[in-house]
Design a protein around this motif. Structure first.
Motif, PDB file in Angstrom:
ATOM      1  N   ILE A   5       0.874  -1.172   0.000  1.00  0.00           N
ATOM      2  CA  ILE A   5       0.000   0.000   0.000  1.00  0.00           C
ATOM      3  C   ILE A   5       0.910   1.221   0.000  1.00  0.00           C
ATOM      4  CG2 ILE A   5      -1.773   1.304   1.246  1.00  0.00           C
ATOM      5  CD1 ILE A   5      -2.778  -1.375   2.352  1.00  0.00           C
ATOM      6  N   ASP A   6       0.896   1.985  -1.082  1.00  0.00           N
ATOM      7  CA  ASP A   6       1.787   3.144  -1.199  1.00  0.00           C
ATOM      8  C   ASP A   6       1.297   4.295  -0.333  1.00  0.00           C
ATOM      9  OD1 ASP A   6       4.055   4.501  -2.825  1.00  0.00           O
ATOM     10  OD2 ASP A   6       2.387   5.930  -2.898  1.00  0.00           O
ATOM     11  N   GLY A  27       4.028  14.471  15.163  1.00  0.00           N
ATOM     12  CA  GLY A  27       5.458  14.451  14.873  1.00  0.00           C
ATOM     13  C   GLY A  27       5.777  13.852  13.513  1.00  0.00           C
ATOM     14  N   TRP A  28       4.803  13.888  12.582  1.00  0.00           N
ATOM     15  CA  TRP A  28       5.040  13.342  11.240  1.00  0.00           C
ATOM     16  C   TRP A  28       5.810  14.338  10.376  1.00  0.00           C
ATOM     17  CZ3 TRP A  28       1.436   9.457   8.471  1.00  0.00           C
ATOM     18  CH2 TRP A  28       1.087   8.424   9.361  1.00  0.00           C
ATOM     19  N   ALA A  47       4.614  11.035   6.431  1.00  0.00           N
ATOM     20  CA  ALA A  47       4.884   9.743   7.063  1.00  0.00           C
ATOM     21  C   ALA A  47       5.531   9.972   8.419  1.00  0.00           C
ATOM     22  CB  ALA A  47       5.810   8.908   6.170  1.00  0.00           C
ATOM     23  N   PRO A  48       5.518   8.942   9.255  1.00  0.00           N
ATOM     24  CA  PRO A  48       6.201   9.049  10.554  1.00  0.00           C
ATOM     25  C   PRO A  48       7.715   9.156  10.388  1.00  0.00           C
ATOM     26  CG  PRO A  48       4.695   7.173  10.513  1.00  0.00           C
ATOM     27  CD  PRO A  48       4.785   7.674   9.105  1.00  0.00           C
ATOM     28  N   ALA A  49       8.250   8.588   9.291  1.00  0.00           N
ATOM     29  CA  ALA A  49       9.687   8.656   9.029  1.00  0.00           C
ATOM     30  C   ALA A  49       9.971   9.808   8.080  1.00  0.00           C
ATOM     31  CB  ALA A  49      10.163   7.354   8.405  1.00  0.00           C
ATOM     32  N   HIS A  55       8.566  -0.415   0.721  1.00  0.00           N
ATOM     33  CA  HIS A  55       7.356  -0.965   1.345  1.00  0.00           C
ATOM     34  C   HIS A  55       6.742  -0.049   2.399  1.00  0.00           C
ATOM     35  CE1 HIS A  55       8.573  -5.354   0.184  1.00  0.00           C
ATOM     36  NE2 HIS A  55       8.439  -4.546  -0.849  1.00  0.00           N
ATOM     37  N   MET A  56       7.143   1.228   2.420  1.00  0.00           N
ATOM     38  CA  MET A  56       6.582   2.142   3.422  1.00  0.00           C
ATOM     39  C   MET A  56       5.297   2.792   2.900  1.00  0.00           C
ATOM     40  SD  MET A  56       8.635   5.105   5.400  1.00  0.00           S
ATOM     41  CE  MET A  56       8.063   6.580   4.598  1.00  0.00           C
ATOM     42  N   THR A  57       4.329   2.891   3.772  1.00  0.00           N
ATOM     43  CA  THR A  57       3.051   3.512   3.410  1.00  0.00           C
ATOM     44  C   THR A  57       3.017   4.968   3.898  1.00  0.00           C
ATOM     45  OG1 THR A  57       1.988   1.366   3.660  1.00  0.00           O
ATOM     46  CG2 THR A  57       0.556   3.290   3.621  1.00  0.00           C
ATOM     47  N   GLN A  58       2.504   5.841   3.056  1.00  0.00           N
ATOM     48  CA  GLN A  58       2.405   7.253   3.402  1.00  0.00           C
ATOM     49  C   GLN A  58       0.933   7.675   3.503  1.00  0.00           C
ATOM     50  OE1 GLN A  58       5.425   9.270   0.464  1.00  0.00           O
ATOM     51  NE2 GLN A  58       4.723   7.342  -0.397  1.00  0.00           N
ATOM     52  N   VAL A  59       0.735   8.865   4.046  1.00  0.00           N
ATOM     53  CA  VAL A  59      -0.583   9.499   3.963  1.00  0.00           C
ATOM     54  C   VAL A  59      -0.466  10.640   2.956  1.00  0.00           C
ATOM     55  CG1 VAL A  59      -2.270  10.918   5.184  1.00  0.00           C
ATOM     56  CG2 VAL A  59      -1.385   8.854   6.263  1.00  0.00           C
TER      57      VAL A  59
END
Ligand code: CMX
Ligand code: CO
Length: 143
Positions: A5-6, A27-28, A47-49, A55-59
């Motif tokens: 999930i992108d 803190g995103w 993202a939190p990172a 494979h990281m999912t973003q908003v």
């Protein structure tokens, strides 16, 4: 066919205000922002990172650029209330995935992929093919 999930996309009237809230309250980080006139949105990938990894999912925080925007129409239909608008599945080869999905009877919105976030190639499955959910396919530029 699919990698991960992108992103999950949040539609709201004011993307800057939502981004500020994500940063100050959760803190995103803002990973990327751009305007996409063709899609009629200003979008902020969060993202939190601080960096996008495999494979990281973003908003995707997005707001309409004008009244003709599909997102403006969506907000109007929801009485101006913000909410989840779509999710996007990251794919390695959007042409191959699109061909396979069409064979399986899935309705894609565009005949050919269009330009999305950061130069990605994107298409959408109609909500009726997504069982009530608008699903985007997104392929990152190959380097
Ligand atoms: N999620 C789920 N269902 C949705 C939806 C959404 N985001 N948007 C519309 N629908 C449903 C409606 O509820 C409606 O269902 P019923 O027929 O059962 O009532 C149906 O789809 C038609 O809705 P509509 O309000 O008449 O909207 P349109 O058909 O004009 O547009 C769609 C719907 C999906 C074709 C349009 O939103 C579109 O082209 N979307 C793709 C582009 C886009 O969303 N761009 C912004 C994001 C860009 C990015 O992610 O980078
Ligand atoms: Co999206």
């Amino acid at each position: 066919l699919f990698i991960c999930i992108d992103h999950v996309a949040y539609a709201c009237p004011d993307a800057d205000e939502a981004s500020k809230y994500y940063q100050e309250t959760f803190g995103w980080h803002e990973l990327h922002r751009e305007e996409n006139p063709e899609q009629g949105v200003v979008e902020i990938m969060m993202a939190p990172a601080a960096k996008l990894t495999e494979h990281m999912t973003q908003v995707q925080v997005m707001a309409p650029l004008n009244d003709e925007s599909t997102v403006a129409k969506w907000l109007a239909k929801h009485n101006g209330r913000a909410g989840l608008h779509h999710m996007a599945w990251r794919v390695d080869d959007i042409d191959a995935v699109s061909a396979t999905l069409r064979e399986r009877g899935v309705q894609l919105l565009y005949d050919e992929p269009k330009l999305g976030t950061g130069g990605n190639r994107i298409n959408f499955m109609h909500p009726k093919s997504g069982k009530g959910v608008l699903i985007e396919l997104t392929q990152y530029p190959k380097n």
